[in-house]
Design a protein around this motif. Sequence first.
Motif, PDB file in Angstrom:
ATOM      1  N   ALA A   1      35.872 -30.320 -13.191  1.00 44.36           N
ATOM      2  CA  ALA A   1      35.062 -30.618 -14.494  1.00 44.36           C
ATOM      3  C   ALA A   1      34.316 -31.739 -14.365  1.00 44.36           C
ATOM      4  O   ALA A   1      33.411 -31.867 -15.168  1.00 44.36           O
ATOM      5  N   ARG A   2      34.379 -32.866 -13.697  1.00 40.46           N
ATOM      6  CA  ARG A   2      33.449 -33.867 -13.369  1.00 40.46           C
ATOM      7  C   ARG A   2      32.209 -33.708 -12.858  1.00 40.46           C
ATOM      8  O   ARG A   2      31.064 -34.158 -13.133  1.00 40.46           O
ATOM      9  N   ALA A   3      32.259 -32.478 -11.838  1.00 40.35           N
ATOM     10  CA  ALA A   3      30.985 -32.170 -11.180  1.00 40.35           C
ATOM     11  C   ALA A   3      30.064 -30.992 -11.861  1.00 40.35           C
ATOM     12  O   ALA A   3      28.899 -31.113 -11.386  1.00 40.35           O
ATOM     13  N   TYR A   4      30.601 -30.077 -12.658  1.00 41.93           N
ATOM     14  CA  TYR A   4      30.089 -28.933 -13.064  1.00 41.93           C
ATOM     15  C   TYR A   4      29.755 -28.723 -14.448  1.00 41.93           C
ATOM     16  O   TYR A   4      30.310 -29.468 -15.364  1.00 41.93           O
ATOM     17  N   ASP A   5      29.026 -27.746 -14.940  1.00 42.72           N
ATOM     18  CA  ASP A   5      28.725 -27.349 -16.265  1.00 42.72           C
ATOM     19  C   ASP A   5      30.077 -27.013 -16.886  1.00 42.72           C
ATOM     20  O   ASP A   5      31.202 -26.786 -16.257  1.00 42.72           O
TER      21      ASP A   5
END
Length: 290
Positions: free
Chosen positions: A126-130
């Motif tokens: 959730a923090r890293a991707y769309d």
Amino acid sequence: MDPVGALRELGGVATFGELIPFTDRGEIERALAGRRISKPRHNRYCLADIDAVRHAVARTGGTASHLSAAQEFGWKLKEDPTRPCITLPRSARKPSGAYELHWADLSDREVRRNVTSRTRTVIDCARAYDFDVALSVADSALREGIVDRDDLLIGAARSPRTGRAKAVQVAREASPLRANPFESCLYAIARGVPGLEVVPQGAVPGVGFVDLLDRVLGIVLEAESLEHHWTKAGLQRDVDRYTTAARLGLVVLRFTWADVMFEPDQVAEAIADVVRWRTMQAVGRHGLAA
């Protein structure tokens, strides 16, 4: 359909029962023999090369994380990672090789098992991707039934400040009711359309459950797979279902996997057009008014 294409539409992983409606046993066996798909364990077919991730973990001394950890758990994804996703201790040097690298403090259990925990995996994604990629991961995690939304909300609230707002949003909107990344990604598109408020698996009398439903505007969004529509019986079921929906005054928008994955702007535009007309009708304005 070729098993590779079928698995891609199914989220990269499937049981035999999920896969066989799209293809046949002979095609599956040939794809396995040609190493175009893999069978890491009984009744589990996938596109991912799990061994490659495990080799990457061994070479780097890191831990499988993010989308690679999601693959290890057998979760359905919008798309496979192009490189193994590895998390290293904060003090570790960058290893050589083609990896998606991250640095973080991991628990002893995560290091020992060579994979991040389920909750951490969802929050990391959730923090890293769309949003659509991350929501597909979160929905898959909830469908598995080992973690629940409270686990995700707590994990998101405790996550590092960078990316925390994204993690909280994914945790709040995750649902086990969406059946696959196809539906998760359609929802992600729909939530960006002003004036539309859809819920997954909305119940419609005489129709049954629909993929996404806005009860106020009477709009149904369906993620249409070949799985249920390639037979005469499937065609008749569709005709009956959508005729009943029309008799109830519902507008049904049907989208293919290719629409949602490759033409999201056009999908959003089509939905927005219908939302605009239904909103005009709801306030009593004539549908052809300027």
